[in-house]
Design a protein around this motif. Structure first.
Motif, PDB file in Angstrom:
ATOM      1  N   LYS A 156       2.028  12.248   0.693  1.00  0.00           N
ATOM      2  CA  LYS A 156       0.673  12.765   0.736  1.00  0.00           C
ATOM      3  C   LYS A 156       0.033  13.585   2.127  1.00  0.00           C
ATOM      4  CE  LYS A 156       0.094  10.273  -3.082  1.00  0.00           C
ATOM      5  NZ  LYS A 156       1.340   9.479  -3.222  1.00  0.00           N
ATOM      6  N   GLU A 157      -1.058  14.359   1.958  1.00  0.00           N
ATOM      7  CA  GLU A 157      -1.348  15.045   3.237  1.00  0.00           C
ATOM      8  C   GLU A 157      -1.810  14.122   4.209  1.00  0.00           C
ATOM      9  OE1 GLU A 157      -4.421  17.785   2.160  1.00  0.00           O
ATOM     10  OE2 GLU A 157      -3.034  18.992   0.732  1.00  0.00           O
ATOM     11  N   GLN A 158      -2.431  13.031   3.786  1.00  0.00           N
ATOM     12  CA  GLN A 158      -3.103  12.253   4.668  1.00  0.00           C
ATOM     13  C   GLN A 158      -2.907  10.468   4.589  1.00  0.00           C
ATOM     14  OE1 GLN A 158      -4.645  13.357   7.665  1.00  0.00           O
ATOM     15  NE2 GLN A 158      -4.642  11.261   8.480  1.00  0.00           N
ATOM     16  N   TYR A 159      -2.429   9.975   5.347  1.00  0.00           N
ATOM     17  CA  TYR A 159      -2.228   8.378   5.330  1.00  0.00           C
ATOM     18  C   TYR A 159      -2.931   7.943   6.760  1.00  0.00           C
ATOM     19  CZ  TYR A 159       1.820   9.369   2.403  1.00  0.00           C
ATOM     20  OH  TYR A 159       2.699   9.696   1.180  1.00  0.00           O
ATOM     21  N   ASN A 160      -3.295   6.517   6.675  1.00  0.00           N
ATOM     22  CA  ASN A 160      -3.986   5.960   7.491  1.00  0.00           C
ATOM     23  C   ASN A 160      -2.694   4.971   8.230  1.00  0.00           C
ATOM     24  OD1 ASN A 160      -5.789   4.687   9.267  1.00  0.00           O
ATOM     25  ND2 ASN A 160      -6.529   3.179   7.731  1.00  0.00           N
ATOM     26  N   SER A 161      -2.186   5.739   8.950  1.00  0.00           N
ATOM     27  CA  SER A 161      -0.928   5.029   9.734  1.00  0.00           C
ATOM     28  C   SER A 161      -1.420   4.440  11.017  1.00  0.00           C
ATOM     29  CB  SER A 161       0.077   6.121  10.024  1.00  0.00           C
ATOM     30  OG  SER A 161       0.443   6.536   8.919  1.00  0.00           O
ATOM     31  N   GLN A 162      -0.694   3.491  11.496  1.00  0.00           N
ATOM     32  CA  GLN A 162      -0.713   2.871  12.790  1.00  0.00           C
ATOM     33  C   GLN A 162       0.580   2.363  13.110  1.00  0.00           C
ATOM     34  OE1 GLN A 162      -3.642  -0.517  11.343  1.00  0.00           O
ATOM     35  NE2 GLN A 162      -2.026  -1.834  12.432  1.00  0.00           N
ATOM     36  N   ILE A 163       0.505   1.444  14.228  1.00  0.00           N
ATOM     37  CA  ILE A 163       1.771   0.661  14.537  1.00  0.00           C
ATOM     38  C   ILE A 163       1.939  -0.761  13.840  1.00  0.00           C
ATOM     39  CG2 ILE A 163       2.670  -0.968  16.351  1.00  0.00           C
ATOM     40  CD1 ILE A 163       3.403   2.122  17.092  1.00  0.00           C
ATOM     41  N   VAL A 164       2.912  -0.781  13.135  1.00  0.00           N
ATOM     42  CA  VAL A 164       3.048  -1.923  12.236  1.00  0.00           C
ATOM     43  C   VAL A 164       4.342  -2.581  12.602  1.00  0.00           C
ATOM     44  CG1 VAL A 164       1.809  -0.804  10.358  1.00  0.00           C
ATOM     45  CG2 VAL A 164       4.265  -0.627  10.334  1.00  0.00           C
ATOM     46  N   HIS A 165       4.452  -3.733  12.177  1.00  0.00           N
ATOM     47  CA  HIS A 165       5.570  -4.694  12.162  1.00  0.00           C
ATOM     48  C   HIS A 165       6.407  -4.509  10.928  1.00  0.00           C
ATOM     49  CE1 HIS A 165       8.494  -7.947  12.823  1.00  0.00           C
ATOM     50  NE2 HIS A 165       7.709  -8.734  13.701  1.00  0.00           N
ATOM     51  N   ALA A 166       7.573  -4.024  10.863  1.00  0.00           N
ATOM     52  CA  ALA A 166       8.339  -3.568   9.708  1.00  0.00           C
ATOM     53  C   ALA A 166       9.163  -4.651   9.307  1.00  0.00           C
ATOM     54  CB  ALA A 166       8.902  -2.069   9.585  1.00  0.00           C
ATOM     55  N   ASP A 167       9.197  -5.910   9.909  1.00  0.00           N
ATOM     56  CA  ASP A 167      10.238  -6.911   9.407  1.00  0.00           C
ATOM     57  C   ASP A 167       9.705  -8.305   9.639  1.00  0.00           C
ATOM     58  OD1 ASP A 167      12.850  -7.863   8.921  1.00  0.00           O
ATOM     59  OD2 ASP A 167      13.524  -7.733  10.921  1.00  0.00           O
ATOM     60  N   LEU A 168       8.561  -8.443   9.094  1.00  0.00           N
ATOM     61  CA  LEU A 168       7.843  -9.709   9.266  1.00  0.00           C
ATOM     62  C   LEU A 168       8.380 -10.852   8.224  1.00  0.00           C
ATOM     63  CD1 LEU A 168       4.337  -8.631   9.434  1.00  0.00           C
ATOM     64  CD2 LEU A 168       5.123  -9.872  10.793  1.00  0.00           C
ATOM     65  N   ALA A 169       8.971 -10.616   6.973  1.00  0.00           N
ATOM     66  CA  ALA A 169       9.453 -11.614   6.303  1.00  0.00           C
ATOM     67  C   ALA A 169      10.119 -13.083   6.714  1.00  0.00           C
ATOM     68  CB  ALA A 169      10.316 -11.213   4.922  1.00  0.00           C
ATOM     69  N   GLY A 170      10.949 -12.672   7.625  1.00  0.00           N
ATOM     70  CA  GLY A 170      11.734 -13.613   8.257  1.00  0.00           C
ATOM     71  C   GLY A 170      11.355 -13.635   9.817  1.00  0.00           C
ATOM     72  N   ASN A 171      10.338 -13.333  10.084  1.00  0.00           N
ATOM     73  CA  ASN A 171      10.055 -13.253  11.504  1.00  0.00           C
ATOM     74  C   ASN A 171       8.376 -14.046  11.781  1.00  0.00           C
ATOM     75  OD1 ASN A 171      12.418 -12.476  12.885  1.00  0.00           O
ATOM     76  ND2 ASN A 171      11.890 -10.290  12.028  1.00  0.00           N
ATOM     77  N   ALA A 190       3.339   3.691  10.549  1.00  0.00           N
ATOM     78  CA  ALA A 190       3.381   3.706   9.119  1.00  0.00           C
ATOM     79  C   ALA A 190       1.984   3.150   8.715  1.00  0.00           C
ATOM     80  CB  ALA A 190       4.403   3.066   8.558  1.00  0.00           C
ATOM     81  N   PRO A 191       1.468   3.207   7.300  1.00  0.00           N
ATOM     82  CA  PRO A 191       0.498   2.537   6.927  1.00  0.00           C
ATOM     83  C   PRO A 191       0.818   1.059   6.684  1.00  0.00           C
ATOM     84  CG  PRO A 191       0.902   4.387   5.401  1.00  0.00           C
ATOM     85  CD  PRO A 191       2.001   4.189   6.335  1.00  0.00           C
ATOM     86  N   VAL A 192      -0.358   0.322   6.839  1.00  0.00           N
ATOM     87  CA  VAL A 192      -0.120  -1.274   6.787  1.00  0.00           C
ATOM     88  C   VAL A 192       0.495  -1.568   5.605  1.00  0.00           C
ATOM     89  CG1 VAL A 192      -1.573  -3.280   6.876  1.00  0.00           C
ATOM     90  CG2 VAL A 192      -1.881  -1.820   8.551  1.00  0.00           C
ATOM     91  N   GLU A 193      -0.018  -0.951   4.464  1.00  0.00           N
ATOM     92  CA  GLU A 193       0.580  -1.282   3.235  1.00  0.00           C
ATOM     93  C   GLU A 193       2.103  -1.258   3.103  1.00  0.00           C
ATOM     94  OE1 GLU A 193      -3.497   0.832   2.462  1.00  0.00           O
ATOM     95  OE2 GLU A 193      -1.863   0.898   3.827  1.00  0.00           O
ATOM     96  N   TYR A 194       2.573  -0.239   3.795  1.00  0.00           N
ATOM     97  CA  TYR A 194       4.048  -0.028   3.903  1.00  0.00           C
ATOM     98  C   TYR A 194       4.835  -1.329   4.648  1.00  0.00           C
ATOM     99  CZ  TYR A 194       8.574   2.063   5.496  1.00  0.00           C
ATOM    100  OH  TYR A 194       9.954   2.170   5.723  1.00  0.00           O
TER     101      TYR A 194
END
Length: 264
Positions: A156-171, A190-194
């Protein structure tokens, strides 16, 4: 190898106990601190400075300990305070709640100068977001599977991105008394949704949660896209490690395939 001198550099001394999980490289010193080796000083100095600034509410963060030189990295190691908590499979609702609290606290962090680093996980995110390609040595059938998944999404042209934790399931660790504890911050922009899609997909593929838990994700216009990109991220990392070993890759693929089937 952890030396006595390294312990002293963080004002630590005492019994060293190996910790299992993640890359199996961390150790605990008494019940005071956890040390782990890192290979990117700039990345971890930036990251631990961010963690040190956050004042969590409703959850706990594994806070860093500075070395006697005032740095967070000493001789290739970082140190964090030891906190109580146990890894628990599933609990997706609870983990999503913690994720949202943490990402709210991260939402104002300026990521302009974020040092991404270079490793299979960073490359996996690039592939998931169509900013990079699989290494040429990856098996052609593996490439076809991942490229077919990427045909399901468009940038997409625009995403609401920020710093995210991309490995939370086991952490996210749980305790009977204390709030949940977030450890091993694995950041990306990345977006929080990701990040939430990765959390839920990991719980389904690796922790035995029901695929219907996909419905716990926020249902918006990015929902399906983020799930596909989350699966591509995990499979891209596995592809990088698998190389030409199709059998190794396909074992992971079959763990994530029910997720793709569920959203189609």
């Amino acid at each position: 190898m952890l030396s006595e001198e390294l312990g002293y550099s963080f004002n630590l001394s005492g019994k060293i106990v190996p910790l299992f999980g993640g890359q199996n490289t961390s150790v605990r010193v008494n019940n005071e601190a956890v040390l782990k080796p890192v290979d990117d000083v700039q990345h971890y100095e930036w990251l631990l400075t961010i963690i040190d600034m956050i004042n969590p509410h409703g959850y706990r963060l594994s806070k860093p300990i500075r070395s006697t030189k005032g740095t967070f990295v000493s001789e290739g190691w970082v140190c964090t305070k030891f906190e109580r908590g146990q890894d628990v499979n599933g609990l997706i609702k609870e983990k999503l709640h913690v994720s949202r609290l943490f990402h709210h606290d991260l939402s104002n962090i300026n990521f302009k100068d974020f040092p991404q680093g270079d490793n299979p996980w960073v490359e996996g995110h690039r592939i998931a977001w169509q900013k990079g390609e699989l290494p040429m040595e990856v098996n052609i059938e593996i490439r076809k599977i991942i490229n077919k998944l990427l045909l399901k999404v468009n940038l997409k042209e625009q995403y609401n991105s920020q710093i995210v934790h991309a490995d939370l399931a086991g952490n996210i660790l749980f305790d009977d008394v204390l709030p949940p504890l977030i450890i091993d911050f694995s950041p990306t922009v990345a977006p929080v949704e990701y990040a939430e899609a990765i959390l839920v997909c990991d719980c389904i593929a690796w922790q035995g949660s029901r695929v219907s838990n996909i419905d716990l994700l926020i249902n918006n216009k990015y929902n399906k896209e983020m799930i596909v990109r989350a699966v591509v991220f995990r499979l891209a990392v596995e592809a990088i490690f698998s190389g030409k070993d199709f059998n190794r890759f396909i074992e992971q693929y079959y763990l994530f395939k029910p997720i793709i089937d569920f959203i189609e």
